[in-house]
Every structure is written in C-alpha cells, then in structure tokens.
Design an enzyme around this catalytic site. Structure first.
Site, PDB file in Angstrom:
ATOM      1  N   ARG A 240       0.866  -1.182   0.000  1.00 37.58           N
ATOM      2  CA  ARG A 240       0.000   0.000   0.000  1.00 37.58           C
ATOM      3  C   ARG A 240       0.901   1.228   0.000  1.00 37.58           C
ATOM      4  NH1 ARG A 240      -3.420  -2.887  -1.411  1.00 37.58           N
ATOM      5  NH2 ARG A 240      -5.476  -3.302  -0.503  1.00 37.58           N
ATOM      6  N   GLU A 269      -3.551   7.630  -4.093  1.00 41.70           N
ATOM      7  CA  GLU A 269      -4.041   7.116  -5.378  1.00 41.70           C
ATOM      8  C   GLU A 269      -5.550   7.288  -5.518  1.00 41.70           C
ATOM      9  OE1 GLU A 269      -2.430   3.033  -4.751  1.00 41.70           O
ATOM     10  OE2 GLU A 269      -4.504   2.365  -5.059  1.00 41.70           O
ATOM     11  N   HIS A 287      -1.762   0.484  -9.667  1.00 41.30           N
ATOM     12  CA  HIS A 287      -2.351  -0.518  -8.763  1.00 41.30           C
ATOM     13  C   HIS A 287      -2.928  -1.705  -9.547  1.00 41.30           C
ATOM     14  CE1 HIS A 287      -4.147  -0.993  -4.484  1.00 41.30           C
ATOM     15  NE2 HIS A 287      -3.927  -2.173  -5.036  1.00 41.30           N
TER      16      HIS A 287
HETATM   17  C1  GLV Z   1      -5.033  -5.201  -3.873  1.00 43.40           C
HETATM   18  O1  GLV Z   1      -4.322  -4.286  -3.620  1.00 43.40           O
HETATM   19  C2  GLV Z   1      -5.568  -6.085  -2.889  1.00 43.40           C
HETATM   20  O2  GLV Z   1      -5.411  -5.826  -1.684  1.00 43.40           O
HETATM   21  O3  GLV Z   1      -6.186  -7.082  -3.278  1.00 43.40           O
END
Ligand code: GLV
Length: 323
Positions: A240, A269, A287
C-alpha cells in the site's frame, strides 16, 4: 421468501452480477461512478450486504448510519479500508479475498523489480522519443537480479511466493523481515533467512514491500531506512502507498541515493505525487498487482461467495472477524 438487498459499490464482471442477482435484489454500479460518501451511505440504506473493492471506507460513522448492514465483502486481499474492530462492535462481518491473487501479485512484484533494476520504462521512453542514435557501453546500465540479495519486508503468502521466484528462478539469496518470524518449516520451504529490519535495508540489493498497511506501519520506509540502502539497490512497493514516505523517496531518487524504485501503489491514489512522476528512475503502475482476467474473476467470485454464503447460510468463506 423475499430476497435480501445488497449493493455492489463498483462495476464488476457481468457474470458475477448475474450470480448475485440469483440470490439478492442487487443495486449495482456498472457505470462505475465513484459515489461521494453521503451517496454511498444513502444507497446502503436497507441493504444487508455490500460488495466493496478496497476503496470504500467502512468505519464506525458509516456503520451507525447503515443499521441494516450485515456483511461487507472486499474484492481485495488488503482491507485497510475496513475498520474491523468497529465492524465487529456493530455486528457486521468483514471478508476479504485472499489466496486467489497470491501468484499473480507475486508475478507483478517481479515484473516491477525487473523493470526497475534493468531500467525498462526509462529506456523505452528514450527509444520512443527518438533519442536512440547509437549503442554505447554504458547506456542504461542497471543492476543484476540473478545472484543478488532479495529483501522481502512482510513474509505472508505473497512474500513467500516472491521468495520462491527469487530463490528458485533467479538464484537469489533471500532475506526477510516480518512482524513475527516464520515457522522453521515455512522458512525452509522458501529458503529465506530472517534478519532485522535494519539489516534488511543494509544488505538487500532489491527490497520488495508486501506487508499489510495499518496505522502502525505508516511510512515504515522513510528517509532513515532509505539512507541504509545500497546506491545500486531498488525499492519495490506492491503493498500500500502509505508504507513509504513518498517525499523522502523522491528526494533520494532525485539524488540517485538508490538506483530506482518500482511502485504499484500510492498514498493518494489515484493521484500520484508529482515529485515521483517528474523522475525517470521510478517505474509507476496504476495498482495492477492482481490485474489478470482469471485472478480478478476469482477475486470477484470469492467476494460474491462470501455474500451468498453469509446472507443465505450464516457462514462466510474468508471472514476477517468473528461475531
Ligand atoms: C489489492 O491491492 C488487494 O489488496 O487485493
């Protein structure tokens, strides 16, 4: 029996929506509008369940305003958008989507690692801009991946899948740091050595962040950690955005204190810190760690399974709390 009502907060595969409509009255969002919070709360009125995708914050205030809610099913393995203790206190089940994305996300960690170490994005931009006029011995020289030391911060399922790729595929020496050390048999399986966080930053040639984000590990990589890194090293983040102090990283990259960074996740983001986009020695992706069609389908189906199993039989597949 009348069907319970659920809200699907974002657009999703039509076949998953179709599965859900067999069990529930479904309010969907196939236009994929990002609803302001008040609108999200308004749409949750009378809903027993909600299908979330990781961006919708579920906290005490929202739960108070949505007394009919019984389950929030995240189509993500990370659940930092959920205040789980508040959900438990309100009697609301939280579920996430683990396992089904492990290998795909580990692949992406490696893609970013390789692109960063071998300067793939930077050299492609140079080529596309028509700047390539001759070969030269030091053009876009990067750093080796094979035989180097891979440092993994956060040795959960995805961390272990990355360790296997590094150790078995690339002959890397794998070191890791985690809140708790792995059981000896798991450690042996991935052939990884446990080190302190400081040693990880000092010794690794490539560092991959795969730990879950929480208030306790906010900016777990800041100026002090980056200062420990080798000048030829890389830093990869598929966890993250909040794990890294992006301003400190931008300052270090600008001064070439490390070779480069590969980032799939960002603090604000989908907005990306302009200090990062201004730099060449950082690979930036939006992401997409779990973004393959089969994996996203499996994640969406798992979130749907959780809603169906809990609201029809009282038992979810991957619960995060016990009520
Ligand atoms: C993506 O970032 C997830 O946590 O699945």
């Amino acid at each position: 029996m009348t069907k319970k009502s659920i809200l699907v907060a974002r657009a999703v595969f039509p076949e998953v929506l179709e599965r859900l409509t067999q069990h529930f009255e479904v309010e969907s969002n196939q236009a994929d509008t990002i609803w302001p919070r008040e609108e999200f709360i308004r749409r949750l009125q009378g809903k027993s369940g909600v299908f979330t995708t990781g961006g919708e914050r579920i906290d005490a205030d929202l739960l108070k305003a949505c007394p009919d809610l019984k389950i929030c099913a995240n189509m993500a393995v990370g659940y930092n958008n959920f205040d789980v203790p508040a959900m438990t206190a309100a009697g609301v089940l939280a579920t996430n989507a683990p396992d089904v994305l492990t290998e795909t996300t580990a692949d992406m960690g490696f893609a970013l690692l390789m692109a960063t170490a071998r300067r793939v994005s930077e050299s492609e931009a140079y080529l596309r801009a028509g700047q390539w006029t001759k070969w030269s011995y030091d053009m876009f020289t990067g750093t080796d991946i094979h035989g180097s030391t891979l440092g993994i911060l956060g040795m959960g399922r995805i961390g272990r899948a990355i360790a296997k790729r590094g150790g078995h595929g690339f002959g890397m020496n794998v070191i890791y740091h985690n809140r708790s050390r792995l059981a000896p048999e798991l450690e042996a399986q991935v052939n990884a050595k446990y080190v302190s966080k400081t040693d990880l930053f000092k010794q690794a040639d490539h560092i991959v962040l795969v730990l879950p984000y929480s208030a306790e590990n906010h900016h777990t990589v800041a100026a002090a950690e980056i200062a420990l890194m080798k000048p030829t090293s890389t830093l990869i983040n598929i966890g993250r955005g909040g794990l890294i102090d992006e301003n400190a990283l931008a300052v270090a990259l600008q001064a070439n204190k490390i070779l480069g960074a590969g980032l799939d996740v960002f603090e604000g983001e989908p907005k990306v810190n302009p200090a990062l986009t201004a730099l060449k020695n950082v690979v930036l992706t939006p992401h997409i760690g779990s973004a393959t069609v089969p994996t996203r389908q499996a994640m969406a189906n798992l979130a749907a399974d959780n809603l169906i199993a809990y609201l029809t039989q009282g038992q979810a597949k991957t619960p995060l709390n016990t009520l």
